[in-house]
Design an enzyme around this catalytic site. Structure first.
Site, PDB file in Angstrom:
ATOM      1  CE  LYS A 298      -6.280  -8.666  -1.616  1.00  0.00           C
ATOM      2  NZ  LYS A 298      -6.274  -7.941  -0.347  1.00  0.00           N
TER       3      LYS A 298
ATOM      4  CE  LYS B 136     -12.206  -3.347  -0.180  1.00  0.00           C
ATOM      5  NZ  LYS B 136     -12.818  -3.274   1.025  1.00  0.00           N
TER       6      LYS B 136
ATOM      7  CE  LYS C  75      -4.446  -1.355   1.896  1.00  0.00           C
ATOM      8  NZ  LYS C  75      -5.496  -1.062   2.858  1.00  0.00           N
TER       9      LYS C  75
END
Ligand code: TYM
Length: 333
Positions: free
Chosen positions: A197, A200, A111
């Site tokens: 994965k 969103k 992130k």
């Protein structure tokens, strides 16, 4: 009866991965256990977010919880930010963590890279995120934490922090929780790139199924999913990751085992598999969407959340008092 805790970040764009990896198991566990499920709205401010969006997302996720089958009378469902003790315990745990272990978290690495490659602009919230997650869990003496496998490292860190604190202060204040992935579907993969994965935040939204997608779009996404040229319905993650992912979704939502599904498609092709899977997924999502619309008109949800929150608040408050006593801090507050 086990004490169970889990949470999802406050976004209105929950994915099929969130459903299979987390919500579905919570719904299954709620009848026989003492379930705490919260909307992780404090985690949502670890990256910049417009307050209006956050408010909208928080409400939307409550409706999605309800629509997916969480029962607000059986389970304690609440907003993380309504119980200030979560962030307070997070601070205490931060003081018992070290920079090295937080820096090693895979989610922090991925992130923060997405945000920037300069430390000056990486939000500190991303680094301390796992301490808040550990606080969410340890505050309520959870036995098990049902989450997808992307969260395993955070649960391991929670266990380390709890054990470190207990040993340092020679106490048994924190219960050591267990990681509890779903039997199948702990890591649902992207439909277009089955090596990553389903998420969103993926750039190409055609690889992600959102619970609030139009039903026809979901069908198209599944029909367009990446497979391989072997044309054999076979569960082989290494050589056929796309097909393995479709079989995982199929098994999770139909209740059939992977072996049973392989047998069913022995003389059929990928087109047949995709068409049937699209049918299964669309039926599940359609039902969720119908209930979501009902939940949006349900005026009692706020009341139920407040009631749940007041019960959890008392528990959290008492836990912090005990922790303050151990640390030599003020505990009559
Ligand atoms: P979040 O909001 O990223 O994801 C919510 C849950 O969905 C699971 N999940 C998946 N499972 C299978 N396949 C996928 N592709 C997939 N994508 C997401 C996640 O593993 C998770 O279970 N940090 C947490 C929220 C949280 C929490 C907690 C969870 C905050 N505090 C305390 C448990 C206990 C998170 O960001 O999840």
């Amino acid at each position: 009866m086990k004490k169970i805790i889990s949470g999802l970040q406050a976004t209105d764009s929950l994915t099929l991965g969130n459903y299979i990896g987390s919500i579905k198991s919570l719904v299954e566990l709620q009848n026989e256990n003492n379930l705490y499920v919260f909307i992780a709205d404090l985690h949502s401010i670890t990256v910049p977010i417009d307050p209006k969006d956050l408010e909208k997302n928080r409400k939307s996720i409550v409706c999605l919880y309800k629509a997916c089958g969480l029962d607000f009378k059986k389970s304690k469902i609440f907003y993380q930010s309504s119980i200030i003790e979560h962030s307070h315990l997070a601070y205490i745990l931060m003081c018992h963590s070290n920079l090295g272990e937080l820096n090693r978290m895979n989610q922090f690495k991925s992130k923060s890279l997405k945000q920037s490659n300069k430390t000056e602009t990486i939000p500190t919230g991303l680094l301390i995120y796992p301490c808040l997650m550990a606080a969410d869990i340890l505050l309520y003496d959870a036995d098990i934490v049902p989450v997808g496998s992307d969260q395993k490292q955070h649960i391991e860190l929670t266990r380390i922090l709890a054990d470190r604190f207990n040993k340092k202060y020679k106490s048994k204040i924190f219960k050591i929780p267990e990681f509890y992935p779903p039997k199948i579907g702990g890591r649902i993969m992207d439909l277009l790139d089955p090596t990553v994965k389903m998420s969103k935040s993926s750039e190409n939204k055609k690889g992600t199924i959102f619970l609030l997608d139009k039903i026809e779009d979901i069908r198209k996404k599944i029909m367009g999913s990446k497979t391989d040229s072997l044309n054999k319905v076979n569960f082989d993650i290494e050589n056929q990751p796309g097909v393995a992912n479709l079989l995982t979704i199929y098994s999770s939502l139909s209740g059939l085992s992977i072996k049973e599904i392989e047998k069913k498609y022995i003389n059929k092709n990928y087109g047949d598999l995709k068409k049937d899977l699209a049918e299964i997924v669309c039926k599940v999502v359609e039902d969720i969407q119908k209930k979501y619309n009902d939940a949006k008109n349900n005026k009692n949800l706020d009341k139920e959340l407040k009631l749940n929150s007041s019960v959890c608040k008392k528990e959290a408050h008492n836990k912090i008092k005990e922790i303050h006593k151990i640390l030599g801090l003020e505990y009559e507050y």
